[in-house]
Design an enzyme around this catalytic site. Structure first.
Site, PDB file in Angstrom:
ATOM      1  N   HIS A   1       0.898  -1.204  -0.234  1.00 15.66           N
ATOM      2  CA  HIS A   1       0.071  -0.118   0.001  1.00 15.66           C
ATOM      3  C   HIS A   1       0.922   1.328   0.169  1.00 15.66           C
ATOM      4  CE1 HIS A   1       0.552   0.182   4.339  1.00 15.66           C
ATOM      5  NE2 HIS A   1       0.144   1.183   4.435  1.00 15.66           N
TER       6      HIS A   1
ATOM      7  N   GLU B   1       6.778   4.571  13.446  1.00 11.03           N
ATOM      8  CA  GLU B   1       5.429   4.527  13.879  1.00 11.03           C
ATOM      9  C   GLU B   1       5.393   4.900  15.395  1.00 11.03           C
ATOM     10  OE1 GLU B   1       2.428   1.625  11.841  1.00 11.03           O
ATOM     11  OE2 GLU B   1       4.333   0.585  11.907  1.00 11.03           O
TER      12      GLU B   1
ATOM     13  N   ASP C   1       7.750  -7.241   8.373  1.00  9.29           N
ATOM     14  CA  ASP C   1       6.464  -6.444   8.227  1.00  9.29           C
ATOM     15  C   ASP C   1       6.542  -5.079   7.554  1.00  9.29           C
ATOM     16  OD1 ASP C   1       3.890  -5.827   9.113  1.00  9.29           O
ATOM     17  OD2 ASP C   1       4.795  -4.285  10.427  1.00  9.29           O
TER      18      ASP C   1
ATOM     19  N   HIS D   1       7.810  -2.134   2.311  1.00  3.57           N
ATOM     20  CA  HIS D   1       7.657  -0.718   2.123  1.00  3.57           C
ATOM     21  C   HIS D   1       9.091  -0.020   2.219  1.00  3.57           C
ATOM     22  CE1 HIS D   1       3.756  -1.664   3.183  1.00  3.57           C
ATOM     23  NE2 HIS D   1       3.984  -1.776   4.642  1.00  3.57           N
TER      24      HIS D   1
ATOM     25  N   LYS E   1       8.409   0.271  15.699  1.00  7.17           N
ATOM     26  CA  LYS E   1       7.143   0.778  16.376  1.00  7.17           C
ATOM     27  C   LYS E   1       7.319   1.280  17.756  1.00  7.17           C
ATOM     28  CE  LYS E   1       3.947  -2.560  14.124  1.00  7.17           C
ATOM     29  NZ  LYS E   1       3.273  -1.630  13.251  1.00  7.17           N
TER      30      LYS E   1
END
Ligand code: BG6
Length: 484
Positions: free
Chosen positions: A176, A214, A233, A238, A328
């Protein structure tokens, strides 16, 4: 462009559909961008009758859409059909096939698999078994979510399995990030402007930093994340996608083949970090409260933060380090690319004792504060020739308004409906990316692993990460989006 089409969403009652897919389709409808004759078949296991489903979708998409044109909701809901079924049950596909052959459903089909990766192969097989992938005068496409495999072998096996039923041109693998307008803007910044390209190489660039940080922690995804970790992940997809866009050569024209060919060339040129090298080339970290998260083993070593130094062995980039980091529970949600230029070769202006002249830096802020920042030197007012660093920034929202950037899924759904696969990941890209990430994962599972560095939530990761980038030439991580 806007051919009649039926979009089938498997997993329509799941999180992704609720948070992203249905709202994205709704916004597209509101902007008048969906094909007039688009039907949307929502498939899920839960029990909804037609009215309950429409009510559910209304709730899902209505919140915060005060600006939607009158009638959009009615038009959108009229496109919907809920199909209850379990994908493990062959009867589901038999019924679906009967439904889709009805006169109400356009013969061109896009199947969107918004379900866990373990279902991808089986769904494609079932669709084919029931004749739903056959292309005669109509076309058939399948959109597959990430992750595509959890390693090279898994990705190859999945590819082998689906390629018996689907041609590559029918397969739309989602990353995405490629749907984000500012990620596409990396290409526009580089290739629609003349002034960057002559400098965009090892002669003028000292190093490149790619940060995807993030603020959120694990959330409720322990089951998936604790086996995946940050490399699978975020890096395999990405971050490597951002690296390819930053480093690729300009294709002669923009289409799915040429763009992806160039990205593949970059991935082929990236020097693999071998398992023995992970101590030197990577940092792995975990936020301090990760082990207390629900569903996570009390002694898990899953990394929630990683930094890596990568080299691209070609004429353009030889010896230019690309520093990648993602994690994260960090201090902010930021996606950015910072390009640090070299120092001027000779300085004729006087510097104060102990002062160095900063070199130019270009920042592409991909989210939030989407924009471009140029850091350069200017003369201080007054006598003499003293200089000072200043920033020139361009903010996307100043020009195009705050709501100007569509969600990534809007773009990707529309491209899938239009048959434009440029922003989707080709199978060779996926494999090459795993070839780069697998050895790091192996290294982290071996005696060569760097120690797991713990960090406090709300910081920029472990101090090891700062030491890592500082080790050579005293470099430091930048924070472009916060300066934009
Ligand atoms: C997903 C990852 O692919 O991207 C998530 O699985 C991550 O862990 C998400 O949170 C980040 O996406 P975005 O668009 O919010 O930057």
């Amino acid at each position: 462009m806007s051919e009649p089409c039926t979009l089938v969403i498997f997993g329509a009652t799941g999180n992704l559909a609720q948070l992203k897919l249905l709202p994205a389709l709704y916004r597209l409808d509101d902007s008048g961008l969906l094909p007039k004759a688009l039907r949307i078949v929502c498939s899920g296991r839960s029990d909804f009758d037609a009215q309950q489903w429409v009510d559910y979708v209304r709730q899902t998409v209505a919140a915060g859409k005060a600006g939607a044109a009158a009638g959009t909701l009615e038009r959108f809901c009229a496109r919907l059909h809920y199909h209850r079924g379990d994908i493990a049950d062959d009867a589901t596909f038999e019924q679906l096939s009967a439904l889709l052959s009805g006169a109400d459903y356009p013969d061109n089909h896009v199947f969107y698999v918004s379900l866990p990766p373990s279902t991808y192969g089986g769904i494609v097989e079932s669709l084919d078994r029931h004749g739903m992938l056959e292309e005669n005068s109509a076309w058939r496409r399948v959109v597959i979510e990430k992750p595509f495999g959890s390693g090279l072998e898994g990705a190859q096996n999945l590819q082998k399995r689906i390629s018996r039923h689907l041609r590559e041109e029918q397969t739309y693998r989602i990353d995405h990030y490629m749907g984000k307008a500012m990620v596409q803007n990396v290409l526009v910044s580089r290739f629609a402007n003349l002034m960057l390209e002559p400098l965009w190489n090892r002669n003028y660039i000292d190093h490149v930093q790619i940060t995807v940080s993030e603020e959120v922690g694990l959330g409720s995804r322990a089951g998936y994340y604790d086996t995946a970790g940050v490399l699978r992940d975020m890096f395999q997809n990405h971050l490597l996608q951002l690296l390819t866009l930053t480093a690729m050569e300009p294709p002669a024209e923009f289409n799915a083949t040429t763009l992806r060919d160039e990205k593949v060339k970059v991935l082929k040129a990236v020097q693999r970090i071998e398992p023995e090298g992970v101590g030197e080339f990577t940092v792995r970290g975990q936020y301090r409260t990760y082990r207390d998260e629900k569903g996570v083993a009390f002694n898990t070593n899953t990394a929630t933060f990683a930094a890596a130094k990568m080299y691209i062995n070609n004429w353009r980039w030889r010896n230019v380090p690309f520093f990648l980091r993602s994690g994260k529970a960090l201090a902010g949600k930021v996606t950015e690319i910072a390009v640090q230029f070299r120092h001027v070769p000779h300085l004729m202006f006087p510097l104060a004792p102990g002062e160095g002249l900063p070199a130019n830096r270009l920042g592409l802020c991909l989210q939030p504060n989407e924009g471009i920042l140029l850091h350069f030197e200017t003369k201080l007012p007054g006598a003499g020739m003293r200089t000072r660093s200043v920033d020139m920034s361009y903010l996307y929202e100043q020009d195009f308004g705050t709501n100007s950037l569509p969600d990534a899924y809007e773009r990707l759904l529309l491209d899938a409906l239009h048959g434009d696969a440029s922003l989707f990941t080709r199978s060779d890209e996926i494999e090459l990316a795993w070839r780069l990430i697998d050895p790091i994962i192996d290294g982290w599972d071996s005696e060569h692993a760097p120690p797991l560095a713990f960090y406090e939530s709300g910081t920029w990761g472990p101090s090891k990460s700062d030491e890592f980038i500082r080790a050579e030439k005293g470099r430091k991580w930048f924070s472009i989006c916060t300066e934009c």
